[in-house]
Enzyme design. Structure first.
Site, PDB file in Angstrom:
ATOM      1  N   GLU A  41       0.741  -1.286  -0.175  1.00 16.14           N
ATOM      2  CA  GLU A  41      -0.022  -0.135  -0.044  1.00 16.14           C
ATOM      3  C   GLU A  41       0.772   1.182  -0.056  1.00 16.14           C
ATOM      4  O   GLU A  41       0.583   2.080  -0.759  1.00 16.14           O
ATOM      5  CB  GLU A  41      -1.014   0.112   1.273  1.00 16.14           C
ATOM      6  CG  GLU A  41      -2.125  -1.085   1.181  1.00 16.14           C
ATOM      7  CD  GLU A  41      -3.079  -0.658   0.012  1.00 16.14           C
ATOM      8  OE1 GLU A  41      -3.004   0.455  -0.785  1.00 16.14           O
ATOM      9  OE2 GLU A  41      -3.692  -1.508  -0.377  1.00 16.14           O
ATOM     10  N   GLN A  46       0.662   7.179  -5.042  1.00 13.34           N
ATOM     11  CA  GLN A  46       1.229   7.914  -6.033  1.00 13.34           C
ATOM     12  C   GLN A  46       2.455   7.180  -7.139  1.00 13.34           C
ATOM     13  O   GLN A  46       2.915   8.012  -7.694  1.00 13.34           O
ATOM     14  CB  GLN A  46       2.113   9.103  -5.428  1.00 13.34           C
ATOM     15  CG  GLN A  46       0.869   9.952  -4.689  1.00 13.34           C
ATOM     16  CD  GLN A  46       1.942  10.700  -3.510  1.00 13.34           C
ATOM     17  OE1 GLN A  46       2.544  10.059  -2.663  1.00 13.34           O
ATOM     18  NE2 GLN A  46       1.624  11.953  -3.406  1.00 13.34           N
ATOM     19  N   THR A  47       2.321   5.991  -7.287  1.00 12.26           N
ATOM     20  CA  THR A  47       3.084   5.342  -8.146  1.00 12.26           C
ATOM     21  C   THR A  47       2.180   4.219  -8.791  1.00 12.26           C
ATOM     22  O   THR A  47       1.347   3.555  -8.407  1.00 12.26           O
ATOM     23  CB  THR A  47       4.173   4.664  -7.376  1.00 12.26           C
ATOM     24  OG1 THR A  47       4.683   5.591  -6.536  1.00 12.26           O
ATOM     25  CG2 THR A  47       5.131   3.982  -8.564  1.00 12.26           C
ATOM     26  N   LEU A  84      11.066   4.391  -7.258  1.00  7.97           N
ATOM     27  CA  LEU A  84       9.512   4.944  -6.974  1.00  7.97           C
ATOM     28  C   LEU A  84       9.418   6.093  -6.575  1.00  7.97           C
ATOM     29  O   LEU A  84       8.266   6.523  -6.342  1.00  7.97           O
ATOM     30  CB  LEU A  84       9.399   3.602  -5.637  1.00  7.97           C
ATOM     31  CG  LEU A  84       9.407   2.438  -5.674  1.00  7.97           C
ATOM     32  CD1 LEU A  84       9.454   1.364  -4.409  1.00  7.97           C
ATOM     33  CD2 LEU A  84       8.026   1.758  -6.537  1.00  7.97           C
ATOM     34  N   GLY A  85      10.277   6.835  -6.155  1.00 13.57           N
ATOM     35  CA  GLY A  85      10.051   8.331  -6.175  1.00 13.57           C
ATOM     36  C   GLY A  85       9.604   8.377  -4.590  1.00 13.57           C
ATOM     37  O   GLY A  85       9.452   7.667  -3.936  1.00 13.57           O
ATOM     38  N   TYR A 124      -6.590   6.239   4.722  1.00 14.78           N
ATOM     39  CA  TYR A 124      -6.697   5.342   3.529  1.00 14.78           C
ATOM     40  C   TYR A 124      -5.871   3.937   3.850  1.00 14.78           C
ATOM     41  O   TYR A 124      -6.375   2.857   3.815  1.00 14.78           O
ATOM     42  CB  TYR A 124      -6.291   5.838   2.412  1.00 14.78           C
ATOM     43  CG  TYR A 124      -6.122   4.821   1.182  1.00 14.78           C
ATOM     44  CD1 TYR A 124      -7.010   4.013   0.819  1.00 14.78           C
ATOM     45  CD2 TYR A 124      -4.638   4.259   0.929  1.00 14.78           C
ATOM     46  CE1 TYR A 124      -6.970   2.972   0.067  1.00 14.78           C
ATOM     47  CE2 TYR A 124      -4.480   3.208   0.107  1.00 14.78           C
ATOM     48  CZ  TYR A 124      -5.610   2.565  -0.153  1.00 14.78           C
ATOM     49  OH  TYR A 124      -5.531   1.380  -1.103  1.00 14.78           O
ATOM     50  N   ASP A 142      -9.797   5.783  -1.442  1.00 18.03           N
ATOM     51  CA  ASP A 142      -8.874   6.606  -2.196  1.00 18.03           C
ATOM     52  C   ASP A 142      -9.504   7.397  -3.252  1.00 18.03           C
ATOM     53  O   ASP A 142     -10.774   7.106  -3.232  1.00 18.03           O
ATOM     54  CB  ASP A 142      -7.631   5.602  -2.578  1.00 18.03           C
ATOM     55  CG  ASP A 142      -8.131   4.560  -3.834  1.00 18.03           C
ATOM     56  OD1 ASP A 142      -9.570   4.694  -3.909  1.00 18.03           O
ATOM     57  OD2 ASP A 142      -7.493   4.078  -4.357  1.00 18.03           O
ATOM     58  N   GLU A 186     -10.833  -3.582  -1.851  1.00 16.26           N
ATOM     59  CA  GLU A 186     -10.203  -3.678  -3.048  1.00 16.26           C
ATOM     60  C   GLU A 186     -11.094  -3.773  -4.171  1.00 16.26           C
ATOM     61  O   GLU A 186     -10.775  -3.330  -5.434  1.00 16.26           O
ATOM     62  CB  GLU A 186      -9.552  -5.309  -2.870  1.00 16.26           C
ATOM     63  CG  GLU A 186      -8.458  -5.177  -1.932  1.00 16.26           C
ATOM     64  CD  GLU A 186      -7.463  -6.404  -2.113  1.00 16.26           C
ATOM     65  OE1 GLU A 186      -6.280  -6.184  -2.727  1.00 16.26           O
ATOM     66  OE2 GLU A 186      -7.751  -7.409  -1.471  1.00 16.26           O
ATOM     67  N   CYS A 196     -14.699   1.864 -13.931  1.00 10.74           N
ATOM     68  CA  CYS A 196     -15.245   3.411 -13.607  1.00 10.74           C
ATOM     69  C   CYS A 196     -14.230   4.243 -13.700  1.00 10.74           C
ATOM     70  O   CYS A 196     -13.767   5.041 -12.647  1.00 10.74           O
ATOM     71  CB  CYS A 196     -15.899   3.450 -12.223  1.00 10.74           C
ATOM     72  SG  CYS A 196     -17.009   4.924 -11.880  1.00 10.74           S
ATOM     73  N   CYS A 204     -19.492   1.606 -18.339  1.00  8.61           N
ATOM     74  CA  CYS A 204     -20.664   1.278 -17.530  1.00  8.61           C
ATOM     75  C   CYS A 204     -21.426   0.061 -17.939  1.00  8.61           C
ATOM     76  O   CYS A 204     -21.857  -0.683 -17.189  1.00  8.61           O
ATOM     77  CB  CYS A 204     -21.682   2.457 -17.741  1.00  8.61           C
ATOM     78  SG  CYS A 204     -21.178   4.064 -17.025  1.00  8.61           S
ATOM     79  N   SER A 300     -10.463  32.631   1.808  1.00 10.22           N
ATOM     80  CA  SER A 300     -10.535  32.089   0.601  1.00 10.22           C
ATOM     81  C   SER A 300      -9.507  32.197  -0.446  1.00 10.22           C
ATOM     82  O   SER A 300      -8.956  31.461  -1.159  1.00 10.22           O
ATOM     83  CB  SER A 300     -11.900  32.363  -0.229  1.00 10.22           C
ATOM     84  OG  SER A 300     -12.084  33.429  -0.075  1.00 10.22           O
TER      85      SER A 300
HETATM   86 FE1  SF4 Z   1     -19.295   4.216 -12.762  1.00 11.80          FE
HETATM   87 FE2  SF4 Z   1     -20.687   3.614 -14.773  1.00 11.80          FE
HETATM   88 FE3  SF4 Z   1     -20.571   1.871 -12.857  1.00 11.80          FE
HETATM   89 FE4  SF4 Z   1     -21.808   4.317 -12.418  1.00 11.80          FE
HETATM   90  S1  SF4 Z   1     -22.296   2.643 -13.872  1.00 11.80           S
HETATM   91  S2  SF4 Z   1     -20.397   3.363 -11.199  1.00 11.80           S
HETATM   92  S3  SF4 Z   1     -20.283   5.574 -13.808  1.00 11.80           S
HETATM   93  S4  SF4 Z   1     -18.788   2.503 -14.221  1.00 11.80           S
END
Ligand code: SF4
Length: 354
Positions: A41, A46-47, A84-85, A124, A142, A186, A196, A204, A300
């Site tokens: 983890e 960031q890698t 790995l930075g 996280y 995350d 996971e 997604c 989707c 702000s």
């Molecule tokens: Fe993401 Fe599409 Fe699944 Fe909605 S349906 S969680 S937008 S992949």
């Protein structure tokens, strides 16, 4: 739990089936000991996973235990981390390994708060280790999980701001199943990485949540999540004066102009720059001069970097936009804005003669 969260929760078993069928075989998934999960983890932060994989096994082979990591010379550790930075992560790993040796007898603790208290471990990572390695039902949120949740809920607030982030983390916590918390976390991350997808490209049709996804139903999946650009603040270096008279105990306050920042509010007098001659311009007779701690306040669009100065002066008349306040009136009439919190708290104590 609201109706939409209930609908999502009812599909968590579909998510877990999808994960069982589609999970990528990764070395740390096959043998998820707490130590292996922790190191993976930290490396993955960031890698890219492609950069981590060749280095992970070598790291584990060379440093197979918390004790070995705690004792490794810094040079060897940084060599293992090469490519790995973000080398501070490696230093934190070793620091945390020493903490684990001292506090927990060399074994990572099976407790979210104790994990969270170790060097380099944030919300996280503590959630990931607790759920994946110990089966504790806590979320691991995350950027991938934030994106999936924002879309499932059609949530249109800036997911990088603290309050929306907290809200989505609470939703995640309410979705984590007691029987497979690690697999759930996971699976959410895997869904974000492979289905997604970010930048307006979710797949989707392949998603186990497709039937209940609010963003998809509203044709907003590609526009979410909302990420407002970070505002850049103009930095102002200011000197803040705590000007007091010893007898009676009073402090000098200034009323701000009716327009602009903190319009019309009372404040501790302050000026841009070092304020070298400020007391003279007010005709104050300074008896003692003391530097106070620096402080920062974020508005702000402006960041005040403040240097504090405490002046003890002779009582004297002051211009009409100034006032001498005692402990009681500071509390009842002249409440100071939070920008001055660092200086107001000790001042109040002193005014009360405590
Ligand atoms: Fe993401 Fe599409 Fe699944 Fe909605 S349906 S969680 S937008 S992949």
């Amino acid at each position: 739990m609201d109706g939409q969260t209930e609908r999502i929760r009812a599909r968590v078993s579909d998510l877990l089936c999808w994960y069982d069928a589609h999970r990528r075989p990764l070395p740390f998934r096959d043998d998820p000991t707490p130590y292996r999960v922790w190191v993976s983890e930290i490396m993955l932060q960031q890698t890219r996973i492609e950069a981590v994989l060749p280095r992970y096994e070598k790291f584990m082979h060379t440093l197979p235990s918390v004790a070995a990591l705690a004792a490794v010379p810094d040079e060897q550790l940084l060599k293992l981390w090469e490519g790995l930075g973000y080398y501070s992560r490696a230093r934190h790993l070793k620091q945390a390994a020493n903490q684990i040796m001292e506090r927990h007898g060399g074994a990572l603790p099976a407790d979210y708060a104790a994990l969270r208290a170790l060097a380099g471990i944030g919300d996280y990572t503590a959630g990931a280790i607790a759920s994946i390695a110990f089966g504790i039902a806590v979320p691991a949120v995350d950027g991938n999980v934030l994106r999936v949740l924002a879309r499932l809920l059609c949530y249109e607030e800036d997911v990088l701001s603290p309050r929306p982030r907290r809200y989505l983390s609470e939703i995640a916590a309410s979705l984590v199943p007691n029987d497979r918390p690690g697999a759930f976390n996971e699976a959410m991350m895997e869904l974000g990485e492979t289905v997604c997808l970010p930048n307006g490209a979710p797949r989707c049709a392949a998603c186990p949540f497709a039937a209940v996804c609010a963003a998809r139903a509203n044709s907003k999946a590609e526009a979410l999540p909302v990420r407002l650009p970070k505002t850049t603040r103009r930095v102002e270096r200011r000197t803040v004066f705590t000007v007091v008279t010893a007898s009676p105990r009073r402090v000098l306050l200034h009323k701000r102009a009716d327009k602009g920042l903190l319009a019309g509010l009372w404040e501790l007098p302050n000026v841009e720059g070092d304020g070298a001659n400020w007391a003279d311009t007010l005709g104050l007779t300074v008896l003692t001069h003391e530097r106070l701690a620096d402080a920062t306040h974020l508005f702000s669009h402006i960041e005040w970097k403040m240097s504090g100065v405490r002046l003890t002066v002779k009582p004297s008349a002051v211009p009409e936009e100034y006032v001498w306040a005692d402990a009681a009136s500071l509390q009842t009439e002249y409440a100071l804005p939070s920008a001055f919190r660092a200086y107001a708290a000790p001042l109040t104590v002193w005014l009360k003669g405590e």
